[in-house]
Design an enzyme around this catalytic site. Structure first.
Site, PDB file in Angstrom:
ATOM      1  N   CYS A 134     -35.162  16.072 -33.373  1.00 56.68           N
ATOM      2  CA  CYS A 134     -33.992  15.965 -34.256  1.00 56.68           C
ATOM      3  C   CYS A 134     -32.717  16.334 -33.499  1.00 56.68           C
ATOM      4  O   CYS A 134     -31.673  15.697 -33.666  1.00 56.68           O
ATOM      5  CB  CYS A 134     -34.166  16.877 -35.470  1.00 56.68           C
ATOM      6  SG  CYS A 134     -35.615  16.511 -36.484  1.00 56.68           S
ATOM      7  N   CYS A 139     -36.811  21.331 -34.975  1.00 55.90           N
ATOM      8  CA  CYS A 139     -37.326  20.075 -34.401  1.00 55.90           C
ATOM      9  C   CYS A 139     -36.495  19.667 -33.185  1.00 55.90           C
ATOM     10  O   CYS A 139     -35.300  19.374 -33.309  1.00 55.90           O
ATOM     11  CB  CYS A 139     -37.318  18.983 -35.471  1.00 55.90           C
ATOM     12  SG  CYS A 139     -37.742  17.348 -34.850  1.00 55.90           S
TER      13      CYS A 139
END
Length: 443
Positions: free
Chosen positions: A68, A65
């Site tokens: 993230c 991600c």
């Protein structure tokens, strides 16, 4: 002749630079390790080994991600700052793809997911992924559910720190029970306070007690059950300023309140005169007609129109005015020019009485159209920057589907073979023997 133990001035300079770089790298390494020490990596054993009174702020992430990864340095700053302030909040993070049991316990559906665990109650953070926003969430949820204001000085201090503030005034009552119940659910969004009547400024006049008061926009409003209905719904509606800058997170939250949202769409930077006029027009209508529209509309301006482009499945006009109904993904556009305050008032009245048609929606056809639009918007930049990659992304799913269909068709037995086998099986034994002798003669 120079001795072998002696060094040249250039070598001395190089050695000095090397020592400086080594010291600098060591300091950076120590700082990185010390900051990382404030954020603990959590696994599936977390729920078993944590203490009952611990308060945890947890980020769930996935290694692939990108959002993230962008949040990671902010997360370490939050852990370091909360520790330096002496906060009771422990900061952790968990790889949701590895610790699937913990992610399931917290019902993680997207990444990065930010949640707080306090006395077995899980609070989900849905605000902007910024340090200030997350820190405010952590301080708000980790503290008392309802904060007591015991003096006028504390009340004024709280007013200076919060744009919107709910205060319960009075002694214990059923209303206070409803107020506390609402705070349990809505503490993730706003602060809740309680105070006695003598703590409030003299300008705040209350006809009866107990009462729930919201302070915002330089004034105050008192909850009226006959006019406002359920207390929790009223708090959820009134936790926003009457007019403010709105981002995509705030817009989504406003949609959950059940109100329509009136937006002045302007440029993100360097507003032109027309944008300033639209902003002032919406702000003036919001302020002058609060008693008429406050229970139906939120007002604000928005600089980033990407979210609305996806909603209308096209490019929205900037500057302009639009009314959004996020409960059904619908929107309203004015039929003519928006030159005066009267034009905007007629537009809002038309939205309320139904004379202006709601466009968009969340029906099946609209969802399919919106999905196609999102795919188109996503792939168009890819085709411009890397045409081969775009062709691969589009062609690969079709190629997989074609191979799957081919294998399925090839695996199915033909109808002629089935008919022949069935026909032979249905023949009587004597007929089968005659058929075999005939076949032998033919051979």
């Amino acid at each position: 002749m120079m001795s072998s133990n002696q060094t040249t001035p250039q070598e001395d300079v190089n050695m000095s630079d090397t020592r400086k770089n080594t010291v600098l790298l060591s300091v950076l390494f120590v700082l990185l390790v010390s900051v990382s020490a404030f954020v603990e990596e959590l696994d599936d054993t977390f729920m078993e080994r944590r203490a009952a009174d611990d308060i945890w702020l947890i980020k769930f992430y996935a290694p692939w991600c990108s959002f993230c990864k962008q949040l990671d340095p902010v997360w370490h700053q939050i852990g370091s700052e909360l520790r330096s302030l002496g906060s009771p909040v422990n900061v952790g993070k968990s790889d949701a793809t590895a610790s699937t049991g913990l992610a399931k316990e917290f019902r993680v559906r997207s990444y990065p997911a930010i949640l707080m665990l306090k006395k077995d109650v899980k609070y989900n953070y849905s605000g902007p992924r910024t340090k200030d926003g997350i820190m405010d969430f952590a301080n708000r949820v980790s503290g008392p559910l309802v904060r007591s204001l015991s003096s006028l000085q504390l009340f004024q201090h709280a007013m200076s720190r919060h744009d919107v503030m709910f205060v319960y005034v009075g002694a214990t009552s059923p209303l206070k029970g409803n107020y506390t119940s609402a705070a349990e659910e809505l503490i993730i969004h706003t602060y809740f306070f309680s105070a006695s009547r003598d703590v409030l400024p003299k300008a705040v006049s209350l006809s009866s007690l107990p009462a729930v008061v919201v302070f915002k926009d330089g004034t105050f409003f008192i909850f009226n059950e006959d006019l406002d209905g359920d207390l929790k719904s009223w708090i959820n509606r009134e936790r926003f300023l009457n007019y403010a800058k709105i981002d995509s997170y705030t817009l989504y939250a406003m949609g959950e309140s059940g109100k329509l949202v009136v937006l002045a769409l302007v440029e993100e930077k360097r507003l032109c005169e027309e944008s300033l006029r639209y902003k002032s027009l919406v702000e003036k209508v919001a302020a002058d007609n609060r008693d008429v529209y406050s229970r139906k509309f939120h007002f604000g301006f928005m600089g980033d129109s990407d979210y609305l482009n996806g909603l209308v499945m096209g490019e929205v006009t900037v500057p302009s005015v639009i009314v959004v109904n996020l409960s059904n993904d619908g929107y309203f556009l004015p039929l003519g020019a928006m030159e005066t305050e009267r034009h905007l008032l007629d537009f809002l009245d038309g939205v309320l009485d139904g004379s202006i048609e709601c466009q968009g929606g969340n029906g099946v056809i609209q969802r399919i159209r919106r999905f196609v639009y999102d795919v188109q918007v996503t792939l168009t930049p890819v085709f411009h920057q890397a045409p081969l990659l775009g062709c691969l992304l589009v062609g690969f799913p079709f190629a997989i589907a074609a191979v799957f269909c081919y294998l399925c068709c090839k695996a199915r037995p033909t109808m002629s073979d089935d008919d022949d086998n069935d026909g032979v099986a249905l023949l009587a034994p004597s007929v089968q023997r005659r058929r075999k002798r005939t076949d032998k003669k033919d051979d």
